[in-house]
Motif scaffolding. Sequence first.
Motif, PDB file in Angstrom:
ATOM      1  N   ILE A 232      -8.085  -4.647  14.139  1.00  0.00           N
ATOM      2  CA  ILE A 232      -9.115  -4.799  13.110  1.00  0.00           C
ATOM      3  C   ILE A 232      -9.447  -3.451  12.488  1.00  0.00           C
ATOM      4  CG2 ILE A 232     -11.581  -5.278  12.772  1.00  0.00           C
ATOM      5  CD1 ILE A 232     -11.339  -7.609  14.644  1.00  0.00           C
ATOM      6  N   SER A 233      -9.529  -2.415  13.320  1.00  0.00           N
ATOM      7  CA  SER A 233      -9.840  -1.087  12.783  1.00  0.00           C
ATOM      8  C   SER A 233      -8.757  -0.617  11.817  1.00  0.00           C
ATOM      9  CB  SER A 233     -10.005  -0.080  13.918  1.00  0.00           C
ATOM     10  OG  SER A 233      -8.771   0.196  14.554  1.00  0.00           O
ATOM     11  N   GLY A 234      -7.473  -0.890  12.136  1.00  0.00           N
ATOM     12  CA  GLY A 234      -6.383  -0.517  11.230  1.00  0.00           C
ATOM     13  C   GLY A 234      -6.463  -1.272   9.913  1.00  0.00           C
ATOM     14  N   GLY A 319      -5.166   4.093  12.371  1.00  0.00           N
ATOM     15  CA  GLY A 319      -5.901   4.484  11.166  1.00  0.00           C
ATOM     16  C   GLY A 319      -4.988   5.173  10.174  1.00  0.00           C
ATOM     17  N   PHE A 320      -4.103   6.032  10.673  1.00  0.00           N
ATOM     18  CA  PHE A 320      -3.128   6.712   9.814  1.00  0.00           C
ATOM     19  C   PHE A 320      -2.204   5.697   9.149  1.00  0.00           C
ATOM     20  CE2 PHE A 320       1.091   8.578   9.247  1.00  0.00           C
ATOM     21  CZ  PHE A 320       0.795   9.715   8.510  1.00  0.00           C
ATOM     22  N   ALA A 321      -1.750   4.710   9.939  1.00  0.00           N
ATOM     23  CA  ALA A 321      -0.854   3.688   9.387  1.00  0.00           C
ATOM     24  C   ALA A 321      -1.568   2.868   8.314  1.00  0.00           C
ATOM     25  CB  ALA A 321      -0.360   2.776  10.505  1.00  0.00           C
ATOM     26  N   GLY A 322      -2.817   2.486   8.582  1.00  0.00           N
ATOM     27  CA  GLY A 322      -3.564   1.697   7.607  1.00  0.00           C
ATOM     28  C   GLY A 322      -3.814   2.453   6.325  1.00  0.00           C
ATOM     29  N   ALA A 323      -4.206   3.714   6.446  1.00  0.00           N
ATOM     30  CA  ALA A 323      -4.454   4.525   5.253  1.00  0.00           C
ATOM     31  C   ALA A 323      -3.167   4.760   4.464  1.00  0.00           C
ATOM     32  CB  ALA A 323      -5.073   5.860   5.656  1.00  0.00           C
ATOM     33  N   THR A 324      -2.052   4.965   5.165  1.00  0.00           N
ATOM     34  CA  THR A 324      -0.771   5.197   4.494  1.00  0.00           C
ATOM     35  C   THR A 324      -0.311   3.961   3.734  1.00  0.00           C
ATOM     36  OG1 THR A 324      -0.142   6.780   6.216  1.00  0.00           O
ATOM     37  CG2 THR A 324       1.626   5.891   4.836  1.00  0.00           C
ATOM     38  N   LEU A 325      -0.431   2.796   4.355  1.00  0.00           N
ATOM     39  CA  LEU A 325      -0.023   1.556   3.683  1.00  0.00           C
ATOM     40  C   LEU A 325      -0.826   1.342   2.406  1.00  0.00           C
ATOM     41  CD1 LEU A 325       0.395  -0.874   6.728  1.00  0.00           C
ATOM     42  CD2 LEU A 325       2.200  -0.022   5.224  1.00  0.00           C
ATOM     43  N   SER A 326      -2.110   1.683   2.462  1.00  0.00           N
ATOM     44  CA  SER A 326      -2.952   1.487   1.281  1.00  0.00           C
ATOM     45  C   SER A 326      -2.557   2.430   0.154  1.00  0.00           C
ATOM     46  CB  SER A 326      -4.418   1.719   1.645  1.00  0.00           C
ATOM     47  OG  SER A 326      -4.673   3.097   1.873  1.00  0.00           O
TER      48      SER A 326
END
Length: 344
Positions: A232-234, A319-326
């Motif tokens: 969920i955090s990601g 978090g890094f993966a989520g920000a990168t995908l965005s």
Amino acid sequence: MNLAWKEMKKSKTKFVILGSIVFLISLLTFIISGLANGLSQDNAALIKNLPDGAIYMETAAEETHALSAIDTETQQAVLLEKDGAFAFSVQMGFLLNEQDEQQSVAFVTSTSSAEFPDVSKDEIILDRSLEEQGIKQGDTFTNSQFNGEFTVAGFSDGVKYSHAPVAFVHPNNYAEMYRTEDLQMLFVPEAAGLEAIAGLQSFSVDEFLNTLPSYSAEQLSLSMIVWFLVVISGMLFAIFFYMMNIQKFGLYGILKAIGVKTGALFRMIWVQMLVITAIALTLAVVLSQVFEILAPSGMPFYLPISTTLQLSAVFFAIGFAGATLSGFQIRKAQPLQAIQQGEG
């Protein structure tokens, strides 16, 4: 870096909201992880405290230790051959005090071992949690399956099984209570050399824990909750930065037009993610450690700093993966199209 700081100062409310949500999710994750570890210790500390090695059960028992019975010849052969090996049994039961008040315990007996305390006949050694309930050395207890009385000879620290305090008893007393001289399991330390034994099935300590239905079901449920919160955090990071990027599409076009590289825009997002996550996780780690100190003594809560550091690393990674995908939409955007969209 400057772009990241300037945007965070300009839109501080948005970033504070994101940081607050990350803080709450990570704190909840740490607390549930502490409960999972605490319940794990409360459920199977007797086994978890064993060193690296193998636990052997009778193959015919089909991974149910209560049905296992290792014959005396096999037991003696292994104990003579393997230095540090010992045989032991565990059975749930109860003790009755002088007022006929019942106390549930896990009766444990073993051959001579460095891992379990030596107990004299007609004596018991109890988990220290019972001392906190008012039981003292020298107190006597009875059991419906035992003709005599047990005298409390001492206490051991942090020894639980199936959420019950352990009561170590002498093998002769155990044999009288359960009408068998065959012990259920053999433990062989890794240093003594592990090998197949005819008629017996071997398990590592972790594998053996997974044969306990209450342990595996309990830990699986709590682990699923922990990892669900991490996911969920990601997703939260991905959605937040995606919405931010949509709102700033025109700005990105202008920045690209004046020569700002796509990599610089990605670094801006990563810096923002790192700052938010670092602050949120620092607060969550501190509060979770304070919670461990202040938690009631009856609450099974155990959160070593190593666990919090591992979970923190996972939060940073996801978090890094989520920000990168965005941020992939930034790479696809053309400066002129972005500017036109922003103007529209």
